[in-house]
Design a protein around this motif. Structure first.
Motif, PDB file in Angstrom:
ATOM      1  N   LEU A 156      13.585  -5.109 -42.871  1.00  0.00           N
ATOM      2  CA  LEU A 156      12.128  -5.174 -42.884  1.00  0.00           C
ATOM      3  C   LEU A 156      11.606  -5.620 -44.254  1.00  0.00           C
ATOM      4  CD1 LEU A 156       9.668  -4.682 -41.039  1.00  0.00           C
ATOM      5  CD2 LEU A 156       9.385  -2.516 -42.183  1.00  0.00           C
ATOM      6  N   ALA A 157      12.252  -5.137 -45.296  1.00  0.00           N
ATOM      7  CA  ALA A 157      11.832  -5.528 -46.644  1.00  0.00           C
ATOM      8  C   ALA A 157      11.952  -7.038 -46.814  1.00  0.00           C
ATOM      9  CB  ALA A 157      12.674  -4.793 -47.675  1.00  0.00           C
ATOM     10  N   ASN A 158      13.095  -7.580 -46.363  1.00  0.00           N
ATOM     11  CA  ASN A 158      13.300  -9.018 -46.498  1.00  0.00           C
ATOM     12  C   ASN A 158      12.384  -9.817 -45.586  1.00  0.00           C
ATOM     13  OD1 ASN A 158      15.224  -8.329 -48.293  1.00  0.00           O
ATOM     14  ND2 ASN A 158      16.965  -9.059 -47.091  1.00  0.00           N
ATOM     15  N   VAL A 200       9.568 -12.920 -46.275  1.00  0.00           N
ATOM     16  CA  VAL A 200       9.443 -14.194 -45.561  1.00  0.00           C
ATOM     17  C   VAL A 200       7.995 -14.418 -45.119  1.00  0.00           C
ATOM     18  CG1 VAL A 200      10.198 -15.487 -43.527  1.00  0.00           C
ATOM     19  CG2 VAL A 200      11.854 -14.123 -44.783  1.00  0.00           C
ATOM     20  N   TYR A 201       7.403 -13.347 -44.583  1.00  0.00           N
ATOM     21  CA  TYR A 201       6.047 -13.479 -44.060  1.00  0.00           C
ATOM     22  C   TYR A 201       4.993 -13.043 -45.068  1.00  0.00           C
ATOM     23  CZ  TYR A 201       7.875 -14.599 -39.487  1.00  0.00           C
ATOM     24  OH  TYR A 201       8.518 -15.220 -38.452  1.00  0.00           O
ATOM     25  N   PRO A 255       5.630  -7.920 -33.115  1.00  0.00           N
ATOM     26  CA  PRO A 255       5.435  -9.072 -33.991  1.00  0.00           C
ATOM     27  C   PRO A 255       5.198  -8.580 -35.420  1.00  0.00           C
ATOM     28  CG  PRO A 255       4.011  -9.210 -32.080  1.00  0.00           C
ATOM     29  CD  PRO A 255       4.658  -7.878 -32.033  1.00  0.00           C
ATOM     30  N   ILE A 256       5.699  -9.329 -36.364  1.00  0.00           N
ATOM     31  CA  ILE A 256       5.699  -8.851 -37.747  1.00  0.00           C
ATOM     32  C   ILE A 256       4.275  -8.605 -38.267  1.00  0.00           C
ATOM     33  CG2 ILE A 256       5.731 -11.143 -38.868  1.00  0.00           C
ATOM     34  CD1 ILE A 256       8.044  -8.313 -39.919  1.00  0.00           C
ATOM     35  N   MET A 271      16.794 -12.471 -36.801  1.00  0.00           N
ATOM     36  CA  MET A 271      18.242 -12.651 -36.704  1.00  0.00           C
ATOM     37  C   MET A 271      18.813 -13.164 -38.025  1.00  0.00           C
ATOM     38  SD  MET A 271      20.296 -12.205 -34.165  1.00  0.00           S
ATOM     39  CE  MET A 271      21.635 -11.628 -35.178  1.00  0.00           C
ATOM     40  N   LYS A 272      18.150 -14.156 -38.562  1.00  0.00           N
ATOM     41  CA  LYS A 272      18.610 -14.793 -39.790  1.00  0.00           C
ATOM     42  C   LYS A 272      18.632 -13.772 -40.925  1.00  0.00           C
ATOM     43  CE  LYS A 272      17.492 -19.110 -42.169  1.00  0.00           C
ATOM     44  NZ  LYS A 272      16.451 -20.139 -42.251  1.00  0.00           N
ATOM     45  N   THR A 273      17.546 -13.013 -41.042  1.00  0.00           N
ATOM     46  CA  THR A 273      17.456 -12.022 -42.106  1.00  0.00           C
ATOM     47  C   THR A 273      18.495 -10.928 -41.924  1.00  0.00           C
ATOM     48  OG1 THR A 273      15.090 -12.428 -41.928  1.00  0.00           O
ATOM     49  CG2 THR A 273      15.765 -10.720 -43.445  1.00  0.00           C
TER      50      THR A 273
END
Lengths: 200, 207
Positions: free
Chosen positions: A84-86, A90-91, A112-113, A149-151
Motif C-alpha cells: 500500500l505504501a508503494n 505510484v498514485y 479502487p486506490i 500486481m506490479k507493486t
C-alpha cells in the motif's frame, strides 16, 4: 473363613497424563495452523482432477467473483503494508501510519486506490458490504490491478500468483486478468480448484 | 485459612497437611477447548491448484503459427451455455473447417481427444505402470514424461479459444480434459472473428 479384603480404590484419576496430551496436541495445532483467510466475497471454485497442492508462503491471490469484481490478497502482513505504501507513491496518495497498519490487517481487498482512504476509515464489519467491496478496476481504461500486481511483485519478487475465481465468472473478465498478467510477463500461475468428486 | 484450621483443632498435632496434588480436570478441559478452537479455525486442507504456463506476449504470434501443423491441430471453441465446438486443422487453408458440436462429458470431447491421442496415452500409461511397479524412480519418470510430450509427433496440438460468454468453469473443464487425455501441447489463444462466425453459422443451422 478369613475375610477377603478388597482394597478400596480411589475414584479420582490422575489427570496429569491427559493434561500433557491435551497441551501437546494444542501446541501441535498452534504451530501447524494457518488461519483461514477471510475473503470479502464467497466464490464457488470449479472442480478439477488436479491434485497439486498450493504453496502457503509467498502467494498472491487474485480473487474474481461471478460479477467480475477483482480482489487482491497477499499472505504476509509486512508485504501488504509495503504494497500500500508503494501504491500510494505510484498514485501520489500519502497514506498515514494508521492507515497502513489498518490495511495490513486486511487479508484481501478490492477497493479502487482513490477510495482506499475512505474504505480504511470504515469499521471492519462494514467493509464487506456490497457498497464497500467494489473490486479493483482491471479494465483497459483504468487498469489499477496491473499496478497492484506490479507493486506486489516488487515488494516480494518470490511471489507466486494464484487465480481463484467463481465457476460462473464470464471468460471476458478472466481474459482481462490473464492478459494483464501476460503484460507483466507473469507467465506461470496457478488456478485454484477443488477436487473433483468421483462419480461412479 | 490454614491458620483458622489450626486454631480450630486447638493445636492437636500441628497444622493439617495439605495434599500437593492439584485437580487437573479444569486444566484438561481448557486444553481440549483450545484444541477444538484451533482445529475448527485452521485450514488443514490446502486448496488444490492447476498450474498454467502461458507463452509471453511478444513471442506468442510467430511461435504459435509456425509450430502448429494443420494435420495435428485441433481447435476447441468454448461457447455460452456450456456449449462446445471443435474442428480439425487450421482455418488458414482457405477452406472453412467443419465445426463439430460436442460437450464436456466423457463421451464428448474426451472421447475424441483420446482417439486422436492413442499412441501417446499408451506410452504414458506404460511409463506410469513402470513407476507404479518401482522399475523407475520419480525423477526418471518426470524426465521421460516430458521427453514423451516433446517427441510426440502425432499427438494433437490443441488450441483453446473461449468466447466472452463462456465461463471460468468451462475453461477449467477443458484444461482438465487436456490433463486427462495427456495432451502435452495446448494453448489458450484469443478467439478470432472467423471462429465466431463459424459458431454463429453452426448455431443457426442447428435451430
Amino acid at each position: 473363613m478369613p475375610k477377603v479384603k478388597v482394597p478400596r480404590k480411589s475414584t479420582t484419576v490422575d489427570m496429569t497424563a491427559m493434561c500433557d496430551v491435551a497441551f501437546l496436541l494444542l501446541t501441535f495445532f498452534m504451530l501447524t495452523s494457518n488461519f483461514v483467510a477471510k475473503e470479502p466475497i464467497v466464490v464457488a471454485v470449479p472442480s478439477s482432477i488436479s491434485e497439486i497442492k498450493i504453496e502457503e508462503r509467498d502467494m498472491a491471490t487474485v480473487l474474481i467473483d461471478n460479477e467480475g469484481k477483482v480482489f487482491f490478497g497477499l499472505d504476509a502482513q509486512g508485504d501488504r503494508r509495503e504494497l500500500l505504501a508503494n501504491l500510494g507513491k505510484v498514485y501520489s496518495i500519502n497514506f498515514t501510519e494508521k492507515e497502513l497498519t489498518e490495511f495490513s490487517k486486511i487479508g484481501m481487498s478490492g477497493v479502487p486506490i482513490t477510495k482506499m482512504q475512505d474504505f480504511l476509515k470504515l469499521p471492519p464489519e462494514q467493509r464487506d458490504a456490497k457498497e464497500a467491496a467494489i473490486g479493483i478496476p482491471a479494465d483497459s481504461i483504468d487498469n489499477q490491478f496491473k499496478y497492484w500486481m506490479k507493486t506486489a511483485k516488487q515488494v516480494n519478487p518470490k511471489l507466486r500468483i494464484a487465480i481463484k475465481s467463481d465457476s460462473k465468472t464470464p471468460y471476458k473478465v478472466i481474459k482481462k486478468v490473464m492478459g494483464t498478467l501476460q503484460d507483466l510477463r507473469e507467465n506461470r500461475y496457478n488456478l485454484i480448484t477443488s477436487l473433483e468428486q468421483v462419480k461412479n | 485459612m490454614a491458620e483458622m484450621q489450626v486454631a480450630d483443632k486447638g493445636g492437636k498435632g500441628g497444622p493439617k497437611k495439605h495434599s500437593t496434588r492439584v485437580d487437573l480436570t479444569p486444566m484438561v478441559d481448557l486444553g481440549f477447548l483450545l484444541i477444538t478452537f484451533f482445529m475448527l479455525t485452521t485450514s488443514m486442507l490446502k486448496p488444490n491448484t492447476m498450474e498454467l504456463s502461458v507463452p509471453s506476449k511478444d513471442k506468442v504470434e510467430e511461435e504459435e503459427q509456425s509450430k502448429v501443423k494443420a494435420s495435428q491441430a485441433i481447435t476447441i471453441l468454448l461457447d455460452k451455455e456450456d456449449k462446445l465446438f471443435y474442428y480439425f486443422g487450421t482455418e488458414e487453408n482457405g477452406v472453412a473447417p467443419e465445426l463439430v458440436s460436442s460437450d464436456y462429458s466423457s463421451t464428448g470431447i474426451r472421447k475424441m481427444l483420446i482417439q486422436r491421442n492413442v499412441d501417446l496415452i499408451k506410452q504414458v500409461q506404460e511409463l506410469k505402470a513402470d513407476k507404479a511397479s518401482k522399475k523407475i524412480k520419480e525423477e526418471e519418470y518426470s524426465k521421460k514424461l516430458s521427453e514423451l510430450y516433446t517427441n510426440a509427433k502425432t499427438a494433437p496440438q490443441v488450441l483453446i479459444k473461449a468466447t466472452d460468454e463462456s465461463n471460468y468453469k468451462n475453461l477449467i473443464d477443458i484444461l482438465d480434459e487436456m490433463q486427462i487425455c495427456n495432451i502435452g501441447r495446448y494453448a489458450i489463444v484469443p478467439i478470432t472473428p472467423e471462429d465466431l462466425g463459424l459458431i454463429d453459422k453452426k448455431t443457426k443451422a442447428a435451430n
